[in-house]
Design a protein around this motif. Structure first.
Motif, PDB file in Angstrom:
ATOM      1  N   THR A 113      40.545  35.104  87.109  1.00  0.00           N
ATOM      2  CA  THR A 113      40.594  34.191  88.146  1.00  0.00           C
ATOM      3  C   THR A 113      42.010  34.201  88.945  1.00  0.00           C
ATOM      4  O   THR A 113      42.999  34.441  88.138  1.00  0.00           O
ATOM      5  CB  THR A 113      40.374  32.728  87.650  1.00  0.00           C
ATOM      6  N   ASP A 114      41.863  34.741  90.220  1.00  0.00           N
ATOM      7  CA  ASP A 114      43.092  34.986  91.026  1.00  0.00           C
ATOM      8  C   ASP A 114      43.848  36.085  90.247  1.00  0.00           C
ATOM      9  O   ASP A 114      45.371  36.042  90.390  1.00  0.00           O
ATOM     10  CB  ASP A 114      43.815  33.717  91.226  1.00  0.00           C
ATOM     11  N   GLY A 115      43.151  36.990  89.830  1.00  0.00           N
ATOM     12  CA  GLY A 115      43.971  38.126  89.224  1.00  0.00           C
ATOM     13  C   GLY A 115      44.551  37.741  88.057  1.00  0.00           C
ATOM     14  O   GLY A 115      45.318  38.594  87.317  1.00  0.00           O
ATOM     15  N   ARG A 116      44.354  36.636  87.358  1.00  0.00           N
ATOM     16  CA  ARG A 116      44.814  36.411  85.818  1.00  0.00           C
ATOM     17  C   ARG A 116      43.555  36.054  85.111  1.00  0.00           C
ATOM     18  O   ARG A 116      42.468  35.414  85.473  1.00  0.00           O
ATOM     19  CB  ARG A 116      45.840  35.443  86.222  1.00  0.00           C
ATOM     20  N   PRO A 117      43.789  36.241  83.836  1.00  0.00           N
ATOM     21  CA  PRO A 117      42.598  35.925  82.673  1.00  0.00           C
ATOM     22  C   PRO A 117      42.466  34.277  82.657  1.00  0.00           C
ATOM     23  O   PRO A 117      43.855  33.508  82.532  1.00  0.00           O
ATOM     24  CB  PRO A 117      43.055  36.617  81.387  1.00  0.00           C
ATOM     25  N   ARG A 118      41.476  33.717  82.604  1.00  0.00           N
ATOM     26  CA  ARG A 118      41.544  32.303  82.189  1.00  0.00           C
ATOM     27  C   ARG A 118      40.468  32.152  80.936  1.00  0.00           C
ATOM     28  O   ARG A 118      39.423  32.625  81.160  1.00  0.00           O
ATOM     29  CB  ARG A 118      40.964  31.659  83.424  1.00  0.00           C
ATOM     30  N   THR A 119      40.807  31.353  79.904  1.00  0.00           N
ATOM     31  CA  THR A 119      39.947  31.499  78.781  1.00  0.00           C
ATOM     32  C   THR A 119      39.438  29.936  78.708  1.00  0.00           C
ATOM     33  O   THR A 119      40.261  28.879  78.846  1.00  0.00           O
ATOM     34  CB  THR A 119      40.548  31.840  77.414  1.00  0.00           C
ATOM     35  N   THR A 120      38.186  29.775  78.358  1.00  0.00           N
ATOM     36  CA  THR A 120      37.482  28.408  78.220  1.00  0.00           C
ATOM     37  C   THR A 120      36.948  28.331  76.948  1.00  0.00           C
ATOM     38  O   THR A 120      36.078  29.034  76.464  1.00  0.00           O
ATOM     39  CB  THR A 120      36.304  28.147  79.139  1.00  0.00           C
ATOM     40  N   LEU A 121      38.037  27.727  75.867  1.00  0.00           N
ATOM     41  CA  LEU A 121      37.752  27.751  74.497  1.00  0.00           C
ATOM     42  C   LEU A 121      36.833  26.571  73.990  1.00  0.00           C
ATOM     43  O   LEU A 121      37.182  25.391  74.650  1.00  0.00           O
ATOM     44  CB  LEU A 121      39.027  27.607  73.946  1.00  0.00           C
ATOM     45  N   GLU A 122      35.791  26.526  73.291  1.00  0.00           N
ATOM     46  CA  GLU A 122      35.152  25.431  72.654  1.00  0.00           C
ATOM     47  C   GLU A 122      35.309  25.499  71.098  1.00  0.00           C
ATOM     48  O   GLU A 122      35.081  26.499  70.463  1.00  0.00           O
ATOM     49  CB  GLU A 122      33.635  25.618  73.133  1.00  0.00           C
ATOM     50  N   LEU A 123      36.000  24.472  70.457  1.00  0.00           N
ATOM     51  CA  LEU A 123      36.377  24.288  69.284  1.00  0.00           C
ATOM     52  C   LEU A 123      35.828  23.138  68.597  1.00  0.00           C
ATOM     53  O   LEU A 123      35.788  22.030  69.220  1.00  0.00           O
ATOM     54  CB  LEU A 123      37.887  24.586  69.106  1.00  0.00           C
ATOM     55  N   ARG A 180      49.275  28.687  79.663  1.00  0.00           N
ATOM     56  CA  ARG A 180      49.400  27.161  80.242  1.00  0.00           C
ATOM     57  C   ARG A 180      48.142  26.543  80.348  1.00  0.00           C
ATOM     58  O   ARG A 180      47.160  27.185  80.814  1.00  0.00           O
ATOM     59  CB  ARG A 180      50.314  27.347  81.530  1.00  0.00           C
ATOM     60  N   PRO A 181      48.159  25.369  79.986  1.00  0.00           N
ATOM     61  CA  PRO A 181      46.790  24.688  80.173  1.00  0.00           C
ATOM     62  C   PRO A 181      46.359  24.463  81.607  1.00  0.00           C
ATOM     63  O   PRO A 181      47.123  24.423  82.491  1.00  0.00           O
ATOM     64  CB  PRO A 181      47.117  22.911  79.604  1.00  0.00           C
ATOM     65  N   HIS A 182      45.007  24.435  81.858  1.00  0.00           N
ATOM     66  CA  HIS A 182      44.541  24.239  83.003  1.00  0.00           C
ATOM     67  C   HIS A 182      43.494  23.147  83.129  1.00  0.00           C
ATOM     68  O   HIS A 182      42.530  22.908  82.646  1.00  0.00           O
ATOM     69  CB  HIS A 182      43.473  25.608  83.565  1.00  0.00           C
ATOM     70  N   GLY A 183      43.956  21.965  83.612  1.00  0.00           N
ATOM     71  CA  GLY A 183      43.465  20.609  83.910  1.00  0.00           C
ATOM     72  C   GLY A 183      43.410  20.087  82.548  1.00  0.00           C
ATOM     73  O   GLY A 183      43.992  20.629  81.463  1.00  0.00           O
ATOM     74  N   VAL A 189      40.760  24.837  78.283  1.00  0.00           N
ATOM     75  CA  VAL A 189      41.090  25.781  79.348  1.00  0.00           C
ATOM     76  C   VAL A 189      42.367  26.212  79.474  1.00  0.00           C
ATOM     77  O   VAL A 189      43.243  25.285  79.667  1.00  0.00           O
ATOM     78  CB  VAL A 189      40.434  25.465  80.698  1.00  0.00           C
ATOM     79  N   LEU A 190      42.669  27.539  79.532  1.00  0.00           N
ATOM     80  CA  LEU A 190      44.164  27.968  79.365  1.00  0.00           C
ATOM     81  C   LEU A 190      44.113  29.292  80.793  1.00  0.00           C
ATOM     82  O   LEU A 190      43.287  30.153  80.673  1.00  0.00           O
ATOM     83  CB  LEU A 190      44.547  28.712  78.146  1.00  0.00           C
ATOM     84  N   ASP A 191      45.120  29.231  81.207  1.00  0.00           N
ATOM     85  CA  ASP A 191      45.577  30.037  82.172  1.00  0.00           C
ATOM     86  C   ASP A 191      46.612  30.996  81.764  1.00  0.00           C
ATOM     87  O   ASP A 191      47.364  30.651  81.243  1.00  0.00           O
ATOM     88  CB  ASP A 191      45.966  29.550  83.813  1.00  0.00           C
ATOM     89  N   TRP A 192      46.423  32.293  81.867  1.00  0.00           N
ATOM     90  CA  TRP A 192      47.518  33.401  81.160  1.00  0.00           C
ATOM     91  C   TRP A 192      47.993  34.238  82.189  1.00  0.00           C
ATOM     92  O   TRP A 192      47.464  34.544  83.259  1.00  0.00           O
ATOM     93  CB  TRP A 192      46.444  34.300  80.374  1.00  0.00           C
ATOM     94  N   LYS A 212      36.106  27.785  55.402  1.00  0.00           N
ATOM     95  CA  LYS A 212      36.433  29.353  54.751  1.00  0.00           C
ATOM     96  C   LYS A 212      36.892  30.424  55.649  1.00  0.00           C
ATOM     97  O   LYS A 212      37.569  31.500  55.429  1.00  0.00           O
ATOM     98  CB  LYS A 212      35.538  29.671  53.761  1.00  0.00           C
ATOM     99  N   ASP A 213      36.176  30.278  56.915  1.00  0.00           N
ATOM    100  CA  ASP A 213      36.483  31.318  58.041  1.00  0.00           C
ATOM    101  C   ASP A 213      35.822  30.756  59.435  1.00  0.00           C
ATOM    102  O   ASP A 213      35.183  29.597  59.281  1.00  0.00           O
ATOM    103  CB  ASP A 213      35.635  32.525  57.532  1.00  0.00           C
ATOM    104  N   THR A 214      36.274  31.340  60.305  1.00  0.00           N
ATOM    105  CA  THR A 214      35.792  31.005  61.611  1.00  0.00           C
ATOM    106  C   THR A 214      35.070  32.255  62.395  1.00  0.00           C
ATOM    107  O   THR A 214      36.044  33.170  62.480  1.00  0.00           O
ATOM    108  CB  THR A 214      36.935  30.350  62.530  1.00  0.00           C
ATOM    109  N   LYS A 215      34.034  32.459  62.919  1.00  0.00           N
ATOM    110  CA  LYS A 215      33.433  33.405  63.972  1.00  0.00           C
ATOM    111  C   LYS A 215      33.739  32.906  65.169  1.00  0.00           C
ATOM    112  O   LYS A 215      33.261  31.699  65.687  1.00  0.00           O
ATOM    113  CB  LYS A 215      32.268  33.491  63.631  1.00  0.00           C
ATOM    114  N   THR A 216      34.373  33.997  65.952  1.00  0.00           N
ATOM    115  CA  THR A 216      34.806  33.612  67.317  1.00  0.00           C
ATOM    116  C   THR A 216      33.827  34.449  68.113  1.00  0.00           C
ATOM    117  O   THR A 216      34.000  35.646  68.233  1.00  0.00           O
ATOM    118  CB  THR A 216      36.319  33.653  67.759  1.00  0.00           C
ATOM    119  N   ILE A 217      32.974  33.748  68.969  1.00  0.00           N
ATOM    120  CA  ILE A 217      32.048  34.493  69.910  1.00  0.00           C
ATOM    121  C   ILE A 217      32.850  34.519  71.173  1.00  0.00           C
ATOM    122  O   ILE A 217      32.917  33.524  71.707  1.00  0.00           O
ATOM    123  CB  ILE A 217      30.638  33.950  69.773  1.00  0.00           C
ATOM    124  N   VAL A 218      33.010  35.716  71.688  1.00  0.00           N
ATOM    125  CA  VAL A 218      33.799  35.730  72.844  1.00  0.00           C
ATOM    126  C   VAL A 218      32.896  36.535  73.894  1.00  0.00           C
ATOM    127  O   VAL A 218      32.182  37.569  73.655  1.00  0.00           O
ATOM    128  CB  VAL A 218      34.977  36.837  72.741  1.00  0.00           C
TER     129      VAL A 218
END
Length: 397
Positions: A42-52, A117-120, A136-139, A162-168
């Protein structure tokens, strides 16, 4: 009874006991959580939306940042069942939540860490009925290197994960695709070779079936209820075709059935297929149809059984898709990732049939009476477990 037959009986009994033990151990020593991450440019930078998982995030962040107020307010909001209240707690303690997440979910470029940094504000969603926090994080990343993602989200000191599977899923640097991370494989680069990407999903599919005691018991019920190689091959083929269709449709977002419906039906399917074999055993010998009758060697009851297996296979496919949880736009890369995940499931399924059915065949040839007793006991145990799970899942939904 010969020594060989006794060994066969012992092997079968140990196999069933191991399945029951593994289910109990999973409950006693924690569970595997699933996190979801969508990375877009987004705007040339990565934005991650994490669901935990909300409760894990609150407990872990409060512990890591020594924030007692976050723990009290977060657990109270979790117990109250108010998603707006949960989101307010996360916003109130945004600093602690962000520091926890960015300390364990990292992006780097060319070996240099990116800054986040947090986004919203935070929000809430649900996955299979479980409350999930959306962060949501902007990087900001340095130029000149391929993007790499590293995740060690959970377990922490909460002692029950015991573990976490992160689906990306990602669309960044002109590349798109998906990845599956866990404690043994915590990192990936978006420009990694194709065989590494597909290897991740093959392993994920194989592990899902190996750790999915309900799916394994369904297969076990099919195996002990099949009277010959033809029946077990046809039953396994019907199950494979059915769950492959719905798995792909659901994973691609073309079919959406709530987990509150899918999970109880999966449990019920276990009981029905196991109970079918018990019904067969209870029929008088002179009223049992011959395997050699009809098309493909099946009579009307045999075809009815295959139809039932096919229908339940459709539901199991929805369960596989819910466990994978990919929510991404259509792409050929995504389709191949899903197909390889399904191949991993099939590999374990074929291995289970190949290891178990020959033992039953030997037992039926050498000691038919003992075979009826063993398969009846296995089917009865599986049917009871299926009914118990069905009742539990209905009351928890």
């Amino acid at each position: 009874m010969s020594q060989r037959i006794r060994r066969t009986l012992l092997t079968l009994c140990l196999a069933v006991a191991a399945l029951a033990w593994s289910g109990g151990q999973a409950q006693a020593h924690g569970f595997t959580s699933t996190a979801y991450a969508d990375v877009v440019e987004t705007d040339g930078r990565p934005r991650t939306t994490l669901e935990l998982e909300y409760d894990l995030l609150v407990v872990s962040a409060a512990d890591a940042e020594d924030d007692d107020a976050l723990f009290r307010e977060g657990t109270a909001a979790f117990d109250n069942g108010d998603d707006r209240g949960r989101a307010r707690v996360l916003d109130t303690h945004a600093k602690a939540v962000t520091e926890y997440v960015t300390g364990r979910f990292l992006l780097s470029s060319g070996g240099t860490p990116c800054t986040a940094r947090p986004h919203g504000g935070a929000s809430m969603t649900r996955r299979e009925g479980v409350p999930y926090a959306v962060v949501v994080l902007d990087w900001s990343c340095p130029d000149g290197g391929g993007l790499r993602l590293h995740s060690t989200l959970f377990p922490d000191r909460e002692q029950y994960v015991k573990d976490t599977k992160t689906i990306v899923t990602y669309t960044v640097d002109g590349l798109s695709g998906s990845a599956a991370l866990d404690g043994g494989h915590p990192s990936f680069s978006v420009d990694r070779p194709w065989y590494e990407r597909f290897g991740e999903f093959f392993r994920l599919g194989a592990e899902h079936l190996l750790t999915g005691i309900d799916h394994i018991l369904f297969l076990l019920a099919l195996i002990v209820g099949s009277r010959g190689p033809r029946e077990v091959v046809l039953a396994a083929t019907c199950f494979t075709l059915a769950h492959s269709v719905t798995f792909l449709l659901a994973a691609l977002g073309l079919v959406d059935v709530p987990a509150d419906v899918v999970e109880p039906v999966i449990a019920a399917s276990i009981a029905v297929v196991a109970g079918w074999h018990l019904w067969r055993l209870a029929r008088p010998a002179d009223r049992r149809p011959s395997l050699g009758r009809g098309h493909l060697g099946l009579d009307r009851a045999g075809w009815t059984r295959l139809a039932v297996v096919f229908c339940f296979g459709l539901v199991h496919g929805l369960g596989f898709a819910g466990a994978l949880g990919i929510d991404a736009a259509w792409s050929w890369t995504l389709l191949w990732s899903l197909a390889v995940f399904n191949l991993g499931i099939e590999a374990v399924q074929l291995a289970l049939v190949a290891l178990t059915f020959p033992l039953l065949a030997v037992l039926r040839r050498r000691a038919p009476g003992a075979a009826r007793l063993v398969t009846g006991l296995v089917a009865a145990g599986v049917a009871v477990m299926g009914l118990v799970w069905c009742a539990q899942r209905i009351t928890e939904s």
